[in-house]
Motif scaffolding. Structure first.
Motif, PDB file in Angstrom:
ATOM      1  N   THR A 170       0.801  -1.236   0.000  1.00  0.00           N
ATOM      2  CA  THR A 170       0.000   0.000   0.000  1.00  0.00           C
ATOM      3  C   THR A 170       0.828   1.278   0.000  1.00  0.00           C
ATOM      4  OG1 THR A 170      -0.122  -0.066   2.431  1.00  0.00           O
ATOM      5  CG2 THR A 170      -1.902  -1.146   1.200  1.00  0.00           C
ATOM      6  N   LEU A 171       2.162   1.178   0.083  1.00  0.00           N
ATOM      7  CA  LEU A 171       2.980   2.380   0.248  1.00  0.00           C
ATOM      8  C   LEU A 171       3.879   2.621  -0.956  1.00  0.00           C
ATOM      9  CD1 LEU A 171       3.912   4.728   2.032  1.00  0.00           C
ATOM     10  CD2 LEU A 171       5.616   3.194   3.034  1.00  0.00           C
ATOM     11  N   LYS A 172       3.790   3.846  -1.498  1.00  0.00           N
ATOM     12  CA  LYS A 172       4.699   4.310  -2.532  1.00  0.00           C
ATOM     13  C   LYS A 172       5.467   5.505  -1.979  1.00  0.00           C
ATOM     14  CE  LYS A 172       2.054   2.902  -6.628  1.00  0.00           C
ATOM     15  NZ  LYS A 172       1.421   3.375  -7.889  1.00  0.00           N
ATOM     16  N   VAL A 173       6.771   5.500  -2.175  1.00  0.00           N
ATOM     17  CA  VAL A 173       7.626   6.568  -1.644  1.00  0.00           C
ATOM     18  C   VAL A 173       8.275   7.305  -2.805  1.00  0.00           C
ATOM     19  CG1 VAL A 173       9.655   7.090  -0.229  1.00  0.00           C
ATOM     20  CG2 VAL A 173       8.072   5.298   0.477  1.00  0.00           C
ATOM     21  N   GLU A 174       8.269   8.647  -2.718  1.00  0.00           N
ATOM     22  CA  GLU A 174       8.884   9.459  -3.771  1.00  0.00           C
ATOM     23  C   GLU A 174      10.394   9.252  -3.775  1.00  0.00           C
ATOM     24  OE1 GLU A 174       7.465  13.336  -2.731  1.00  0.00           O
ATOM     25  OE2 GLU A 174       5.862  13.246  -4.217  1.00  0.00           O
ATOM     26  N   SER A 175      10.939   9.152  -4.977  1.00  0.00           N
ATOM     27  CA  SER A 175      12.373   8.890  -5.116  1.00  0.00           C
ATOM     28  C   SER A 175      13.205  10.171  -5.070  1.00  0.00           C
ATOM     29  CB  SER A 175      12.645   8.160  -6.439  1.00  0.00           C
ATOM     30  OG  SER A 175      12.207   8.942  -7.532  1.00  0.00           O
ATOM     31  N   GLY A 176      12.568  11.295  -4.792  1.00  0.00           N
ATOM     32  CA  GLY A 176      13.288  12.553  -4.687  1.00  0.00           C
ATOM     33  C   GLY A 176      12.517  13.534  -3.824  1.00  0.00           C
ATOM     34  N   ILE A 177      13.066  14.722  -3.677  1.00  0.00           N
ATOM     35  CA  ILE A 177      12.435  15.762  -2.872  1.00  0.00           C
ATOM     36  C   ILE A 177      11.226  16.318  -3.629  1.00  0.00           C
ATOM     37  CG2 ILE A 177      12.822  17.961  -1.701  1.00  0.00           C
ATOM     38  CD1 ILE A 177      14.399  15.534  -0.659  1.00  0.00           C
ATOM     39  N   PRO A 178      10.097  16.569  -2.951  1.00  0.00           N
ATOM     40  CA  PRO A 178       8.955  17.188  -3.634  1.00  0.00           C
ATOM     41  C   PRO A 178       9.371  18.468  -4.349  1.00  0.00           C
ATOM     42  CG  PRO A 178       8.312  16.467  -1.444  1.00  0.00           C
ATOM     43  CD  PRO A 178       9.805  16.272  -1.542  1.00  0.00           C
ATOM     44  N   GLY A 179       9.031  18.545  -5.634  1.00  0.00           N
ATOM     45  CA  GLY A 179       9.459  19.704  -6.418  1.00  0.00           C
ATOM     46  C   GLY A 179      10.821  19.533  -7.042  1.00  0.00           C
ATOM     47  N   SER A 180      11.536  18.476  -6.625  1.00  0.00           N
ATOM     48  CA  SER A 180      12.844  18.121  -7.164  1.00  0.00           C
ATOM     49  C   SER A 180      13.812  19.299  -7.145  1.00  0.00           C
ATOM     50  CB  SER A 180      12.676  17.563  -8.583  1.00  0.00           C
ATOM     51  OG  SER A 180      13.858  16.925  -9.005  1.00  0.00           O
ATOM     52  N   GLY A 181      14.672  19.403  -8.193  1.00  0.00           N
ATOM     53  CA  GLY A 181      15.689  20.449  -8.213  1.00  0.00           C
ATOM     54  C   GLY A 181      15.109  21.846  -8.251  1.00  0.00           C
ATOM     55  N   PHE A 182      13.871  21.958  -8.730  1.00  0.00           N
ATOM     56  CA  PHE A 182      13.247  23.286  -8.782  1.00  0.00           C
ATOM     57  C   PHE A 182      13.051  23.848  -7.383  1.00  0.00           C
ATOM     58  CE2 PHE A 182       9.569  26.088  -8.721  1.00  0.00           C
ATOM     59  CZ  PHE A 182       9.873  26.986  -9.736  1.00  0.00           C
ATOM     60  N   SER A 183      12.506  23.028  -6.484  1.00  0.00           N
ATOM     61  CA  SER A 183      12.224  23.521  -5.134  1.00  0.00           C
ATOM     62  C   SER A 183      13.494  23.754  -4.329  1.00  0.00           C
ATOM     63  CB  SER A 183      11.312  22.532  -4.396  1.00  0.00           C
ATOM     64  OG  SER A 183      11.981  21.301  -4.171  1.00  0.00           O
ATOM     65  N   ILE A 184      14.536  22.977  -4.611  1.00  0.00           N
ATOM     66  CA  ILE A 184      15.763  23.103  -3.822  1.00  0.00           C
ATOM     67  C   ILE A 184      16.607  24.293  -4.290  1.00  0.00           C
ATOM     68  CG2 ILE A 184      17.869  21.936  -3.050  1.00  0.00           C
ATOM     69  CD1 ILE A 184      16.521  19.289  -3.651  1.00  0.00           C
ATOM     70  N   PHE A 185      16.777  24.425  -5.612  1.00  0.00           N
ATOM     71  CA  PHE A 185      17.743  25.390  -6.143  1.00  0.00           C
ATOM     72  C   PHE A 185      17.104  26.560  -6.893  1.00  0.00           C
ATOM     73  CE2 PHE A 185      19.740  21.090  -6.405  1.00  0.00           C
ATOM     74  CZ  PHE A 185      20.596  21.242  -5.331  1.00  0.00           C
ATOM     75  N   GLU A 186      16.030  26.309  -7.616  1.00  0.00           N
ATOM     76  CA  GLU A 186      15.458  27.355  -8.467  1.00  0.00           C
ATOM     77  C   GLU A 186      14.486  28.241  -7.703  1.00  0.00           C
ATOM     78  OE1 GLU A 186      15.263  29.103 -12.365  1.00  0.00           O
ATOM     79  OE2 GLU A 186      16.579  27.581 -11.491  1.00  0.00           O
ATOM     80  N   ASP A 187      13.641  27.621  -6.889  1.00  0.00           N
ATOM     81  CA  ASP A 187      12.615  28.361  -6.153  1.00  0.00           C
ATOM     82  C   ASP A 187      13.176  28.844  -4.816  1.00  0.00           C
ATOM     83  OD1 ASP A 187      10.080  29.438  -5.835  1.00  0.00           O
ATOM     84  OD2 ASP A 187       9.334  27.682  -4.767  1.00  0.00           O
TER      85      ASP A 187
END
Length: 408
Positions: A170-187
């Motif tokens: 029943t569990l799916k886990v994201e393989s990266g940060i929500p928003g990916s590189g956009f949220s970390i570096f761009e935004d």
């Protein structure tokens, strides 16, 4: 009843074949360690075994997914750690570049090292995993996430979607940060500013005297348009005779003071440098800019360019340094949050993996109760069938040896 020779041979052969069949089955049970060699042996048990095998296959796949997911997240964590270390060094160099004791040659030397650090960060932001996928590109894992456009600015080419990996029923886990590189570096939040409107009747320029103070004011007063009406973010510095007032779009006075020609008007971290002496009724109209965002690579590039070209330093250089330091701090906050997310996910993955292993043990035990052969019983059965087979062969020889010619 008279027994023909053919009947005797036929019955003996059937007996040998039957004991041979039982011997082979006993051997297969011992070799394969299962009582169910074919569905007809135990239809109900065979159905259960199929279901157990399906469960075990899924658990095996979940285990493989877990390994892949942990490797993916660990690769991201390693890249983020390297970027954070590089930003810490860039932070130190940015502070040093504002040292009044440094001359133009010293600042250019600092720019050279900052350029190398920028290249290192760009390389880490475009890191790949062991499968050759870009780890900060979101779902566009084959697309280089950060590239320079025609004007030399770094832009994000990935997306904000993140792939999910199933690690349990029943569990799916994201393989990266929500928003990916956009949220970390761009935004990444940058210093906010204002735009002096062309409707101003007094001539002036501005600079951020206190970025933190103005950011707080901007955060508390900025209104998104729409839904707010046009002009909601407009303000004015209205001059009187030797005085000034700062008013919002509704005419409410937010601040006031005496004005002296040649001295700046300060308001909430802004510093307006007025050209000449405005007459009573003249004003400076300005608008709060939209919340600023900046890629850390572009922020570093701006500082590097200023260090390479500004021979005199002064307030202009200090303003760029403060903006860069702010961007570095914001980027490191994003990276810290991302690393915390990764750590939390790895903890969840480890916990789910342990649960899957426990479940696998339970399924194997349940399957063993239904189909697994008892070793001692299987050995005993094999010995019994081997003895029966030997007896059948011996009996066959004796029976076929019976003939009246033996008594003549």
């Amino acid at each position: 009843m008279r027994l023909t020779t053919n009947l005797i041979y036929d019955r003996s052969l059937q007996g040998i074949l039957e004991t041979q069949k039982k011997l082979v089955r006993a051997n297969d049970v011992l070799t394969k360690q299962t009582n169910i060699l074919k569905p007809s042996d135990d239809p109900t048990g065979a159905t259960k075994v199929v279901r157990f095998d399906e469960d075990l296959a899924r658990l095996e796949q979940f285990g493989k997914n877990t390994i892949h997911l942990k490797n993916q997240l660990s690769t991201q964590e390693t890249a983020l750690t390297g970027i954070n270390t590089a930003l810490t060094r860039a932070h130190t160099l940015a502070i040093q570049s504002g040292n009044g004791a440094h001359d133009y040659t010293d600042r250019r030397a600092l720019a050279v090292e900052l350029e190398l650090i920028k290249g290192e960060i760009a390389d880490l932001m475009n890191s790949k995993n062991s499968q050759g996928d870009y780890i900060f590109a979101g779902a566009k894992s084959s697309q280089t996430p950060f590239v320079q456009d025609s004007s030399g600015n770094y832009v994000y080419q990935g997306d904000e979607n993140v792939k999910k990996v199933q690690i349990s029923e029943t569990l799916k886990v994201e393989s990266g940060i929500p928003g990916s590189g956009f949220s970390i570096f761009e935004d990444t939040a940058a210093r906010n500013g204002v735009t002096i409107a062309g409707t101003s009747t007094a001539s002036a320029s501005y600079r951020l005297d206190n970025g933190d103070s103005f950011d707080n004011f901007h955060k508390q007063n900025y209104l998104k348009i729409p839904p707010s009406p046009a002009g909601s973010n407009d303000y004015s510095v209205v001059f009187g005779t030797g005085t000034y007032q700062v008013q919002d779009s509704g005419g409410t006075v937010l601040d006031s003071g005496n004005f002296t020609a040649g001295e700046p008007v300060k308001f909430k971290g802004l510093e307006f440098n007025v050209n000449g002496t405005p007459t009573a009724g003249q004003q400076i109209d300005f608008t709060l800019n939209d919340p600023a965002k900046s890629n850390i690579l572009n922020s570093l590039d701006e500082l590097i360019s200023r260090l390479q070209s500004d021979e005199t330093g002064g307030d202009g250089l200090n303003d760029i340094i403060q903006k860069t330091l702010f961007s570095i701090n914001q980027s490191q906050e994003n990276i810290g949050f991302a690393r915390s997310e990764i750590g939390g996910r790895i903890n969840v993955i480890d916990s789910v993996d342990m649960s899957n292993q426990d479940l696998e043990i339970n399924v194997k035990e349940a399957k063993a109760k239904v189909s697994e052969a008892d070793f001692a019983e299987a050995v005993t059965e094999l010995q019994k069938q081997e003895t029966a087979y030997q007896v059948s062969n011996t009996t066959f020889g004796r029976i076929t040896g019976l003939s009246l010619f033996n008594f003549l």
